[in-house]
Every structure is written in C-alpha cells, then in structure tokens.
Design an enzyme around this catalytic site. Sequence first.
Site, PDB file in Angstrom:
ATOM      1  CG  ASN A 136      81.760 111.608   6.655  1.00  0.00           C
ATOM      2  OD1 ASN A 136      81.328 111.333   7.774  1.00  0.00           O
ATOM      3  ND2 ASN A 136      82.544 112.645   6.431  1.00  0.00           N
TER       4      ASN A 136
ATOM      5  CG  ASP B 101      77.888 116.070   6.277  1.00  0.00           C
ATOM      6  OD1 ASP B 101      77.600 117.196   5.855  1.00  0.00           O
ATOM      7  OD2 ASP B 101      78.794 115.860   7.098  1.00  0.00           O
TER       8      ASP B 101
ATOM      9  CG  HIS C  30      77.932 118.956   2.483  1.00  0.00           C
ATOM     10  ND1 HIS C  30      78.856 119.029   3.501  1.00  0.00           N
ATOM     11  CD2 HIS C  30      78.524 119.542   1.418  1.00  0.00           C
ATOM     12  CE1 HIS C  30      79.947 119.636   3.057  1.00  0.00           C
ATOM     13  NE2 HIS C  30      79.779 119.945   1.792  1.00  0.00           N
TER      14      HIS C  30
ATOM     15  CG  HIS D 243      77.286 122.018   7.626  1.00  0.00           C
ATOM     16  ND1 HIS D 243      77.180 122.389   6.308  1.00  0.00           N
ATOM     17  CD2 HIS D 243      77.728 120.733   7.624  1.00  0.00           C
ATOM     18  CE1 HIS D 243      77.552 121.379   5.542  1.00  0.00           C
ATOM     19  NE2 HIS D 243      77.880 120.355   6.321  1.00  0.00           N
TER      20      HIS D 243
ATOM     21  CG  ASN E  77      82.910 121.778   3.452  1.00  0.00           C
ATOM     22  OD1 ASN E  77      81.970 122.545   3.278  1.00  0.00           O
ATOM     23  ND2 ASN E  77      83.190 120.788   2.618  1.00  0.00           N
TER      24      ASN E  77
ATOM     25  CG  ASP F  42      80.131 119.688  10.565  1.00  0.00           C
ATOM     26  OD1 ASP F  42      80.350 118.468  10.466  1.00  0.00           O
ATOM     27  OD2 ASP F  42      80.406 120.505   9.658  1.00  0.00           O
TER      28      ASP F  42
ATOM     29  CG  HIS G   9      90.286 116.408  10.840  1.00  0.00           C
ATOM     30  ND1 HIS G   9      90.188 115.344   9.972  1.00  0.00           N
ATOM     31  CD2 HIS G   9      89.285 117.257  10.511  1.00  0.00           C
ATOM     32  CE1 HIS G   9      89.166 115.549   9.152  1.00  0.00           C
ATOM     33  NE2 HIS G   9      88.590 116.694   9.462  1.00  0.00           N
TER      34      HIS G   9
ATOM     35  CG  PHE H  16      87.686 121.478   4.628  1.00  0.00           C
ATOM     36  CD1 PHE H  16      87.575 122.859   4.570  1.00  0.00           C
ATOM     37  CD2 PHE H  16      88.164 120.805   3.515  1.00  0.00           C
ATOM     38  CE1 PHE H  16      87.936 123.553   3.416  1.00  0.00           C
ATOM     39  CE2 PHE H  16      88.524 121.482   2.358  1.00  0.00           C
ATOM     40  CZ  PHE H  16      88.409 122.862   2.311  1.00  0.00           C
ATOM     41  N   GLY H  17      87.372 120.953   9.151  1.00  0.00           N
ATOM     42  CA  GLY H  17      86.554 120.498  10.267  1.00  0.00           C
ATOM     43  C   GLY H  17      87.152 120.783  11.629  1.00  0.00           C
TER      44      GLY H  17
END
Lengths: 317, 452
Positions: free
Chosen positions: B112, B170, B197, B250, B298, B325, B329, B343-344
């Site tokens: 992604n 994903d 995912h 995940h 997520n 995962d 960010h 998210f993440g």
Amino acid sequence: MGTLGRKDLLDLEGLTAEEIGMILDEAEAFREVGLRPVKKVPALRGRTVINLFFEPSTRTATSFHLAAQRLSADVLDIKVGDSSVKKGETLLDTVATFEAMDLGVLILRTAHSGSAAFVARHSRASIVNAGDGMHEHPTQGLLDLFTLRRRFGRVEGLEVAIVGDVLHSRVARSDVWGLLKLGARVRLCGPATLCPQALAAVWEGAFPGRVRVVHELEAALEGADAVQVLRIQLERLQRFLFPSTREYSRHYCLTSARLRGAKPGCLVMHPGPMNRGLEISGGVADGPQSAIRGQVANGVAVRMAVLHLLAGSEEAA
Amino acid sequence: MNPDAPFPGRAEAAPLLITGARLIDPAAGVDGAMALLVEGGRVAALGPGAERRAAELPGVERHDAAGLWMLPGLVDLHVHLREPGQEGKETIASGTRAAAAGGITTVVAMPNTLPATDSVAIVELVRAKAREGGVVRVLPAAAVTKARQGAELAEIGELARAGVVVFTDDGDGVANAELMRRALEYGAMFGVLLVEHCEDKALSAGGVMNEGTVSLRLGLRGWPKAAEASYVARDLVLAEATGARVHFAHLSGRASLDLVRAAKAKGLRVTAETAPHYFALSEAWLAEHPYDTAGKMNPPLGSEEDRLAVVQALRDGTLDCIATDHAPHGGLDKNVEFDQAAFGILGLETSLALTLDVLVRPGRITPARAVELLSAKPAELLGLKGVRGTLAVGADADLCLVDPEEAWTVDPERFQSLSRNTPFAGRTLTGRVKRTLVAGRWVYADGRGILD
C-alpha cells in the site's frame, strides 16, 4: 488559576462530588445576579474568553457568551465549519494564535470525542468543554444537576430516567456521571440500537447497581422523580438505528399519558433543541412539569460559575 | 540467486565463527550451546565441526557470544516501509535499519505504497532501493487488485514470475467475494500466498476503537470484532471451495481465532498471523491513556478476552506467525484528535522483546515456539524452508544474538525508524537484541547501532 484549583473543565467523570457542589453553590449566587436590573459583575474584567465552535450551536454558544459578558470578560465568538479544520494540527495552530492574544478561557465545541482534552494538553489557557463529539458536555450536565437540586433541594436519592439516543449523547454521559457522583440512581432508556445493555458496564465499576438499562419507556418512568428526554437526530436513520420517526415516537415519545406513570410531579427536562412530537409531545414540553425553560435560564448561571471558578481571581469572588 | 540479496558488489565478508551461544533452531530440531561457522554468506558448519573447520581457515573473525541466545534471523511478513510515496514516515533504508535493530533480517514490504505496488516496475523499484540503502532483506509484496482498488485482478502471473510471493491489498480486504474467489483460484496456479486484511467495512464504518465498555465510556465510535470475524468466515468458505491457501493478517479477536482453529481442524490450507500489540495490550490501554493516538490501530486493540485468546492461539498453533504490522506515522497523522489520527503503530524494534517479555518469560510459550512464530514458520510460508528461518548448514547466514536477561526501557527517541508512534514508550522489557547478522555480515550491534 481560579478557586476550583483546575485549569480546565473537560468532563464530569473527573470531578469530585465536592467540586460539583462548589460549582452548583456558586451558580446559586450567580443566579441572583441574573435577577438584578444590572446583571454584571467585574469578576473576569480584562480577561479574554473565546467561544470556538466547530459545530452549529445556538443555545450553548449564546449561554456561554452571556455568561462571560455578565462577568465583564472580553468575549469573541468564532464559528467554524468543521471542514476548514480537518487536521488537529490546524486546531492546535488556531488555539496557538488565540493564545498569542492573551487568551484566558477557550470554550470549545467539536465533533470529536477527546478534543477538549487534546487541546488542554497543548494550551496554557483554561479549556471549557462545550461538547466533544459523543463524549461529554459537562456544563449541560451541571445545569441539569442545578435544575434538579433547585426543584428537589437535593440530588441524592433521586430516580432519574434518561430517554433516547444515549449511545451518541454527550449530554447523557455528563448527566450520568454527575447524577451518580451526587448520589442519584439512573435508568437509561431507548431502543437497543441507541441504548445498548452494554452501557451499564461503563458505570458498574465505580457505582455498582446504580445504572439500569431498560428498553420500555413505561418501565423507565415508573417511580421516576425526573426524566431527561434526549434529542433524536434524524441522520441516525441512515445507519439503520431505528426504522422510522413514526415507530420511534410510538415507543419512546414522552406523552402526558406516559408521564402519568412516573411519580406525581416528575420533573421533565430536555437539553434542546426539541423535536416536538417525536421524542416529546408539545403538551408535556409546555406543561406544568416541564423544567425546559428553567434549564436554559440556569445554564447562564452555571456557566458564569464555571468561568469564574476556573479563571476568576480570588479577590473578585 | 536471491532477488533480495543485500550488499551487491561488496567484497565477501571474512569467515565468521560464533561461539558460546545457545542456538535455538526448532526447524532443525536444535536447542543447545553450539558454535556456528559462516562462510560465503551461508552457514558452513555447526558444533565441533565448525570449530575444527575454523582452525583450518585463514582470517576467521571470532565472536564470543557466551550467555546469549542465537536465533535464526527473524522473518516479518507484515511491514509498511512507506516507500515509494510516504518517505517522511519511513524509507526502505530507515525501515530496514529498524528491522536490523529488532533482530529481523527479512521483511515483507506491504504494497500500500503511493502508487500501490501492483506492477513489476514498482516491485523492481523497491528492490533497487533495498539494494542501495537497505541493511536487511526486503521481499516486496504486490497488490491483489490493480491499484488496490478491489475492482480488477493485478497481473499476478507476471508478478509471480518476477519473484513476488505475497499478494495482499492490506489496508483493505478484497471486499468483493467473487473477486476474492477468482484471486484464490488464479493465484493458486502460481503458488502465491494470498494475505487477507479482514475487515467488513460496513461493520467497522466510522469505528476508531474496539466496541465495548471503553469506547462507550470515551464516546469513541466502536468497531466490533465481528467486522474481522465475519470476513474470516467468508474467506474460509472461499478457501474451502477453491482448495487454495489463504493467510490472515493481524488477527486480533477471539471469534476469528475460533473460526481459524475449526478450519485447521477440518484440514483447510489456512494460516494466520497476529501482531505483538494484540498479545501485549488490550483496550484497557486506552482506558488508562484516554484518546492517546498511540493506541489507535487497524484492527483495534480488543478486549482482555480477545488478548487471552490470541495468547492461547499462539500456544496451540491456531496462529502460525507473529508479524509486526509496523506502520510508521508522523506527528501530522498522530498528534491530532483521536478520530482524525491515522491507524497503526511501529513494531520492528519491539517485536522480539515483547514476545520474550510477555510470552516466553512467564512460560506461555517456549523459546523454541517463539522462534517458530517469528522466524521458521514465516520463512516456510514464503517458500524459504531450509534457507531462512533456520541455521542449518547451507542456510543463509541471517541471525540475531539476544540477551534474554537484559532489561531495557523502550525509548522511541532512540529508534532507527523515522517515526515514533508506539504505545510501548516507557515500558521496560526483558530480552534485548545484541547483534544482527545478514548474509554473513554484522548489520547491527547494541551500543553501536547500524554497522554500515
């Protein structure tokens, strides 16, 4: 910092019963001010108060504005469409700009839960949460407690029903925390989609057995001293939360006939704005048991108390 | 030739003899003190044979690892390196450095990216960047559908011929059931690993944390674990119908794990991973840190029941792998209101330590099981059995040395990653990566950092 000993008012969950009592006592004194021909006191003279609202609001914004004016503060109202502030960084930048203008108190409403706490962590100014998403609306909670205390002389021991879209309601969360802290018992009522049984667990740890969730309005009203009716938002229909306004009102509209099932003299409250005929009938809203107009008047006194206790200097008290 | 071989054009490293460590290599059935000799980037000999051969060779570097564990280099099936497209968050260079610091020697780079990795050209770009600036091995995964739009199949055959093994959209699942069915059937021809995912977006819509008491208290929109489990159920039905293998990314909820356990009992070709935060944390973290965006990921952190189910599934084999995962960010994405935050969380530099601290030390799993989950099994899923995930003679000389007794406190300011988003800041963990070796070269040493 004012006499409350806190920088901010973010929620009622974090206040003690004593602090709530102090605010309500102070509001009683300011209510007297509202009855005078000259409704001003100099408690916040020279302080800047900014109303920053990212969601439309008439009554809360006006109420805070009037409260700050009666305390002789310099007041600014800023209304922003939520679209212009998409990123919190910009929200923080906005607040930083105000701080450069010697901001004393920021009254903040946003669509996002936790935003008042977020800004409070990054700002020296006092932050008053005027509604953050679905989280809390503490001054509404305080004015509801004030209304109950004026009517009954106490909150302890009261049975209070809260009816409607409890799931999405910041008013309901503040009401429940405040009511429990002052010793009342609460029935939450609405369809399972808007008032899930799981809600009771939020308060079960701190206040075991004091919150009940029921899905029948008649059961919620039975033996109730007061009922708070929440506004139904029509956009909930799009998320499949109830089938129609017609069906909602059939089950949950507070009518005179249903109100007779409560204790005699049961006090009727609504935080506004009302959908007459949907969640509350016109007859009940305007009837002798309605405290709805009194709630609005009490709102100014409670907000004066909050502003004064947070930001007023000791000697001006 | 490995398409992901690092250090092209460099002179071959000198032979290396590591002595004194406890070698834990479940794929080879080994657990005990043993010397290991590296020659030409591969494991050349073990035990007394390694010592004898080293004595005959000129210029052998000797490394005393007494008191440490020696593990096959960890293989992470799920890493967001963010390059191309979001190089402010992470680059292939910085992300592989973070991996090295975490004992991870092979990472599968999620597709992604911007643009999405859905063509051989972008796969080659990622590989070239990895050769230039990477310090561990990078296996680019490719998207299942063109531009990850969920509308048309990506050119899976061509990508597979170019060496891509993992295919995933994903960040999103393949929502269209017919498209997922076709992806399974078509991908099976090439033996690829389809990684799902699992998120039913109608159920998760607007959700920012697990639906439950904490979300109700904080007034945050809930995301029910049913959004994951209902998706898992659909894919299990499709996997059974097509006979193809499917791998779940995940997994975080009890209901999903129950479904996978039952499917495995039925003999379906299904495998699954979880991430360290799902066995180390629950939504209680957000009750203790209200609105802290370091706790937003997520799928969201689940209930304590979910967390315990993840631990159980790691024990009983329902889960095959631990993958990070790793999702870097920056402040613009995380220093905002909870609703608005990305998210993440990061994972590469804490994954092994969390596994040791939360699972191995309290006896939930054995050290050998930890190595299976972090290295042997993911290597096998990538088709690298005997090459990675083991230190048998002939295997790639990718390994890490670990002090199982050393306690350290997580300090994101010291991370190799470009980002800082972790809920584990300030947490003291026992078990620390001391050194990492890739293709026979030291790439990381505790106290010295990355060894370029």
